[in-house]
Design a protein around this motif. Structure first.
Motif, short mmCIF file in Angstrom:
data_model
loop_
_atom_site.label_atom_id
_atom_site.label_comp_id
_atom_site.label_asym_id
_atom_site.label_seq_id
_atom_site.Cartn_x
_atom_site.Cartn_y
_atom_site.Cartn_z
N TYR A 1 -10.59 -4.78 0.02
CA TYR A 1 -9.79 -3.90 0.84
C TYR A 1 -10.47 -2.54 0.95
N ASN A 2 -10.20 -1.83 2.05
CA ASN A 2 -10.68 -0.46 2.12
C ASN A 2 -9.88 0.38 1.12
N ARG A 3 -10.34 1.56 0.85
CA ARG A 3 -9.72 2.39 -0.19
C ARG A 3 -8.25 2.70 0.10
N TYR A 4 -7.96 2.99 1.34
CA TYR A 4 -6.58 3.34 1.69
C TYR A 4 -5.66 2.15 1.47
N ARG A 5 -6.09 0.97 1.89
CA ARG A 5 -5.25 -0.23 1.73
C ARG A 5 -5.05 -0.53 0.25
N THR B 1 -5.70 -0.84 9.84
CA THR B 1 -6.84 -0.28 10.56
C THR B 1 -7.13 1.16 10.17
N ASP B 2 -6.39 1.71 9.24
CA ASP B 2 -6.60 3.10 8.85
C ASP B 2 -7.88 3.23 8.05
N GLU B 3 -8.84 3.92 8.61
CA GLU B 3 -10.13 4.11 7.94
C GLU B 3 -10.31 5.56 7.48
N TRP C 1 -9.79 6.98 4.84
CA TRP C 1 -10.30 7.16 3.49
C TRP C 1 -11.71 6.59 3.35
N ASP C 2 -12.29 6.17 4.43
CA ASP C 2 -13.64 5.61 4.39
C ASP C 2 -14.64 6.75 4.48
N SER D 1 -17.81 6.91 4.11
CA SER D 1 -19.12 6.68 4.74
C SER D 1 -19.10 7.13 6.20
N SER D 2 -18.02 6.90 6.92
CA SER D 2 -17.95 7.35 8.31
C SER D 2 -17.89 8.87 8.40
#
Length: 85
Positions: free
Chosen positions: A2-6, A62-64, A66-67, A69-70
């Motif tokens: 999972y991404n960090r937010y999820r 779809t919330d990125e 907290w990503d 890298s972007s």
């Protein structure tokens, strides 16, 4: 994975549910084993439903935000020296 937010959302949901459930289950722990097991199963299904609802919530899928890298790539673009023509 999972991404960090999820991952954060799932952990938060789990902690919130568990703190409420622990108090409820503690009441039955030594008094009534059948009721304790019944309530534990009920709360397990409840948690499964909460996770399923989180999974189906497309706003969080779809919330990125907290990503990092972007965000780092955006910062590099902003700080990149202008190219000569």
């Amino acid at each position: 994975g999972y991404n960090r937010y999820r991952a954060y959302r799932l952990a938060h949901t789990f902690r919130k549910h568990t703190s409420r459930v622990d108090n409820e289950l503690y009441k039955h722990h030594k008094e009534d084993e059948k009721l304790y097991l019944s309530e534990a199963n009920k709360y397990a299904l409840e948690l499964k439903e909460l996770f399923q609802a989180e999974k189906e919530d497309s706003d969080h899928m779809t919330d990125e935000s907290w990503d990092i890298s972007s965000r780092l790539e955006e910062a590099r673009e902003i700080n990149r020296p202008p190219q000569e023509e």
